[in-house]
Scaffold this motif. Structure first.
Motif: not given
Length: 83
Positions: A28-34, A41-45
């Motif tokens: 699921l995460l792999a299909t998202q834009s990020k 460690y601590t990132t929003k990228t």
């Protein structure tokens, strides 16, 4: 799963469920834009699959210990031979 079935059969269903969830969340995460990272460690990228145990995690992140020194001392370890 075969090894777990020998050591503790009652835990096999829970372990299979955890592993299936882990893989499903990763997909699921792999299909998202990020971009996806295993651990950052601590990132929003990036999206990350694991986060440090004790930190605030998203619903899809797994809180994960980073060192065997962090494992609870009461954890049992069993060694079996084929004899």
């Amino acid at each position: 799963m075969n090894r777990l079935n020998i050591i503790k059969p009652s835990a096999k269903a829970d372990a299979e469920h955890e592993i299936d969830d882990f893989v499903s969340n990763w997909k699921l995460l792999a299909t998202q834009s990020k971009e996806l990272r295993y651990y950052v460690y601590t990132t929003k990228t990036y999206n990350r699959l694991m986060n440090t145990y004790g930190e605030v995690c998203t619903d899809l992140e797994k809180p994960t210990l980073r060192s065997m020194r962090d494992v609870e001392s009461a954890a049992n370890m069993f060694y079996y031979t084929e004899d």
